[in-house]
Design a protein around this motif. Sequence first.
Motif, short mmCIF file in Angstrom:
data_model
loop_
_atom_site.label_atom_id
_atom_site.label_comp_id
_atom_site.label_asym_id
_atom_site.label_seq_id
_atom_site.Cartn_x
_atom_site.Cartn_y
_atom_site.Cartn_z
N UNK A 124 0.83 -1.20 0.00
CA UNK A 124 0.00 0.00 0.00
C UNK A 124 0.87 1.25 0.00
N UNK A 125 0.32 2.32 -0.52
CA UNK A 125 1.02 3.60 -0.51
C UNK A 125 1.29 4.06 0.92
N UNK A 126 0.35 3.76 1.81
CA UNK A 126 0.53 4.14 3.21
C UNK A 126 1.79 3.49 3.79
N UNK A 127 1.96 2.19 3.50
CA UNK A 127 3.15 1.48 3.98
C UNK A 127 4.41 2.06 3.34
N UNK A 128 4.36 2.27 2.03
CA UNK A 128 5.52 2.85 1.34
C UNK A 128 5.92 4.19 1.94
N UNK A 129 4.94 5.04 2.16
CA UNK A 129 5.23 6.36 2.70
C UNK A 129 5.79 6.30 4.11
N UNK A 130 5.37 5.33 4.91
CA UNK A 130 5.94 5.21 6.25
C UNK A 130 7.39 4.73 6.18
N UNK A 131 7.71 3.92 5.18
CA UNK A 131 9.07 3.43 5.00
C UNK A 131 10.02 4.49 4.43
N UNK A 132 9.46 5.54 3.89
CA UNK A 132 10.29 6.60 3.31
C UNK A 132 11.16 7.31 4.33
N UNK A 133 10.87 7.13 5.57
CA UNK A 133 11.56 7.90 6.61
C UNK A 133 12.60 7.09 7.39
N UNK A 134 13.10 6.00 6.83
CA UNK A 134 14.13 5.21 7.50
C UNK A 134 15.51 5.81 7.29
N UNK A 135 16.39 5.57 8.25
CA UNK A 135 17.78 6.03 8.17
C UNK A 135 18.65 4.90 7.60
N UNK A 136 19.65 5.28 6.78
CA UNK A 136 20.50 4.30 6.12
C UNK A 136 21.95 4.77 6.07
N UNK A 137 22.84 3.81 5.96
CA UNK A 137 24.18 4.08 5.44
C UNK A 137 24.16 3.56 4.02
N UNK A 138 25.07 4.02 3.17
CA UNK A 138 25.04 3.60 1.79
C UNK A 138 26.43 3.61 1.17
N UNK A 139 26.58 2.78 0.14
CA UNK A 139 27.72 2.82 -0.76
C UNK A 139 27.12 3.02 -2.14
#
Length: 170
Positions: free
Chosen positions: A24-39
Amino acid sequence: MIAKFFFILVAFNFSALAAASSISSEFLNSELKKNYSFVERSLNQSDLKIETSSGKIFFDKAGVTVNVLTPFEENYRVEDGNLEIHDLFLDQKQIVAINDVDNFFLNILIDGIDDSAEEYSINQIDGTTIQIISTNRSNLITFSFVDNKLNLIRYKDSVGVEHGIEPTPL
């Protein structure tokens, strides 16, 4: 430099796509705010050179911060309709109004994901690959997953540089 930032910023925001085939878009939008490290690795086709950068991305209630740690220290902050770019090595700051930057990725970040969006479509290719395609087909992001975790994001920017980002949740 700004194009690379937008890619990194938005690409990390799609980690939610790994959850299930009907997300769902609701789930996607809640996941948009996670913190990450990246390469992040990029390949410029004109000189066949691979460049690597790494850093961290942090979300808070007011906006998002991307700290590029290598090869050059740069900080980006999106808040209150502005993008602040800070080159730590040169000690230079620049502020750009987000409205002045018509960027597919930044628009998704700011507006969130909408199943009925006219600007893009969300396609699940198989159980491990999802694509976001702009309506005019000029922008494509491919997300690859392993064990329902975002493993790789691929994208070609507007100047033909291919990007691959490997995110790790913090």
